[in-house]
Design an enzyme around this catalytic site. Sequence first.
Site, mmCIF file in Angstrom:
data_model
loop_
_atom_site.group_PDB
_atom_site.id
_atom_site.type_symbol
_atom_site.label_atom_id
_atom_site.label_comp_id
_atom_site.label_asym_id
_atom_site.label_seq_id
_atom_site.Cartn_x
_atom_site.Cartn_y
_atom_site.Cartn_z
ATOM 1 N N ASP A 149 0.822 -1.216 0.000
ATOM 2 C CA ASP A 149 0.000 0.000 0.000
ATOM 3 C C ASP A 149 0.858 1.269 0.000
ATOM 4 O O ASP A 149 1.969 1.277 0.525
ATOM 5 C CB ASP A 149 -0.906 -0.017 1.238
ATOM 6 C CG ASP A 149 -2.042 0.985 1.129
ATOM 7 O OD1 ASP A 149 -2.338 1.441 0.012
ATOM 8 O OD2 ASP A 149 -2.640 1.303 2.177
ATOM 9 N N ASN A 178 -11.166 -2.710 -4.737
ATOM 10 C CA ASN A 178 -10.411 -1.764 -5.570
ATOM 11 C C ASN A 178 -11.107 -1.424 -6.899
ATOM 12 O O ASN A 178 -10.714 -0.476 -7.585
ATOM 13 C CB ASN A 178 -8.983 -2.268 -5.843
ATOM 14 C CG ASN A 178 -8.064 -2.160 -4.641
ATOM 15 O OD1 ASN A 178 -7.170 -2.986 -4.440
ATOM 16 N ND2 ASN A 178 -8.266 -1.134 -3.806
HETATM 17 C C1 IPE Z 1 -5.365 -2.671 0.210
HETATM 18 O O1 IPE Z 1 -5.045 -1.346 -0.005
HETATM 19 C C2 IPE Z 1 -5.396 -3.420 -1.084
HETATM 20 C C3 IPE Z 1 -4.125 -3.565 -1.784
HETATM 21 C C4 IPE Z 1 -2.965 -3.142 -1.346
HETATM 22 C C5 IPE Z 1 -4.187 -4.247 -3.045
HETATM 23 P P1 IPE Z 1 -6.176 -0.209 -0.170
HETATM 24 O O2 IPE Z 1 -5.470 1.062 -0.395
HETATM 25 O O3 IPE Z 1 -7.161 -0.632 -1.195
HETATM 26 O O4 IPE Z 1 -6.872 -0.274 1.243
HETATM 27 P P2 IPE Z 1 -7.721 0.849 2.005
HETATM 28 O O5 IPE Z 1 -8.728 1.364 1.019
HETATM 29 O O6 IPE Z 1 -6.763 1.906 2.434
HETATM 30 O O7 IPE Z 1 -8.316 0.127 3.157
HETATM 31 C C1 IPE Z 2 -1.757 0.143 -3.256
HETATM 32 O O1 IPE Z 2 -1.482 1.509 -3.307
HETATM 33 C C2 IPE Z 2 -2.035 -0.419 -4.627
HETATM 34 C C3 IPE Z 2 -3.406 -0.923 -4.807
HETATM 35 C C4 IPE Z 2 -4.378 -0.838 -3.942
HETATM 36 C C5 IPE Z 2 -3.694 -1.554 -6.081
HETATM 37 P P1 IPE Z 2 -2.663 2.578 -3.302
HETATM 38 O O2 IPE Z 2 -3.053 2.867 -4.696
HETATM 39 O O3 IPE Z 2 -3.757 2.152 -2.417
HETATM 40 O O4 IPE Z 2 -1.902 3.831 -2.689
HETATM 41 P P2 IPE Z 2 -2.531 4.904 -1.704
HETATM 42 O O5 IPE Z 2 -3.032 4.167 -0.514
HETATM 43 O O6 IPE Z 2 -3.609 5.613 -2.443
HETATM 44 O O7 IPE Z 2 -1.373 5.795 -1.371
HETATM 45 MG MG MG Z 3 -4.098 2.452 -0.426
#
Ligand code: IPE
Ligand code: IPE
Ligand code: MG
Length: 229
Positions: A10, A58
């Site tokens: 993340d 997602n």
């Molecule tokens: C969790 O991250 C899913 C992945 C890393 C693929 P998110 O960014 O989607 O999670 P939330 O929304 O902060 O809980």
């Molecule tokens: C994790 O990084 C990747 C996926 C969830 C696919 P994010 O895209 O959630 O990054 P932040 O949390 O917005 O910084």
């Molecule tokens: Mg995220």
Amino acid sequence: MPQHIAIIMDGNGRWAKRRGMPRTAGHAAGASTFKAIARHANKIGVPFMTVYAFSTENWKRPPEEVDNIMKLLKDYLKDAKNFKDENIKVRFIGNLEVLDEEIKALIKEDEEASKDATGMTLNIALNYGGRDELVRATKEICKRVQSGALSVDEIDEQTVSDSLYTAGQPDPDFIIRPSGEYRLSNYLIWQSAYAEFWFSDILWPDFKPRDLDRAIRDFGHRNRRFGGV
Ligand code: IPE
Ligand code: IPE
Ligand code: MG
């Protein structure tokens, strides 16, 4: 050494934002980090690793961002020799049925190409949700009861574990979440019942092999009691 490390990759979006770049640049950087960390984990002898690449939640993101993530995934899958040279056994967990045909074909190819690898088993969680997984497991168990193959009284914790995507693998004993968030986000909710957690403010694209080493050292100092004394 943890037997099964699960990582919530993340912070890609925030990493890009801080640099004044589009979120997609963050995902590209995150993909490179993923390759480096998987290679390192295999090298130091981690037996199982599961990474969260795309959750069932997602899909709420803008379609351009979802497309970009799927494109990065395709690029990665096409580079199947990644796994061959590394001796990593790759598996995909999650509801893969709804993915596009090209991705599904590539996944099949890559799982097949790496099936005899003797190094680390790498699970890539894609369109994965812990609740979705439990609903699917419940349906599967109910069908076995309906068909007479299983009686209700025979259902135990092992029955559930054996009906999950991770059947046959040890439960993750160590869950790593960078990016400063302190939640599971629907990740491995059954399997993580007794996992140790490691949180950090590092954004995933900045996560380095030495950070993994540091986390593993911390894990070594945890006192795991499993309800005992
Ligand atoms: C969790 O991250 C899913 C992945 C890393 C693929 P998110 O960014 O989607 O999670 P939330 O929304 O902060 O809980
Ligand atoms: C994790 O990084 C990747 C996926 C969830 C696919 P994010 O895209 O959630 O990054 P932040 O949390 O917005 O910084
Ligand atoms: Mg995220």
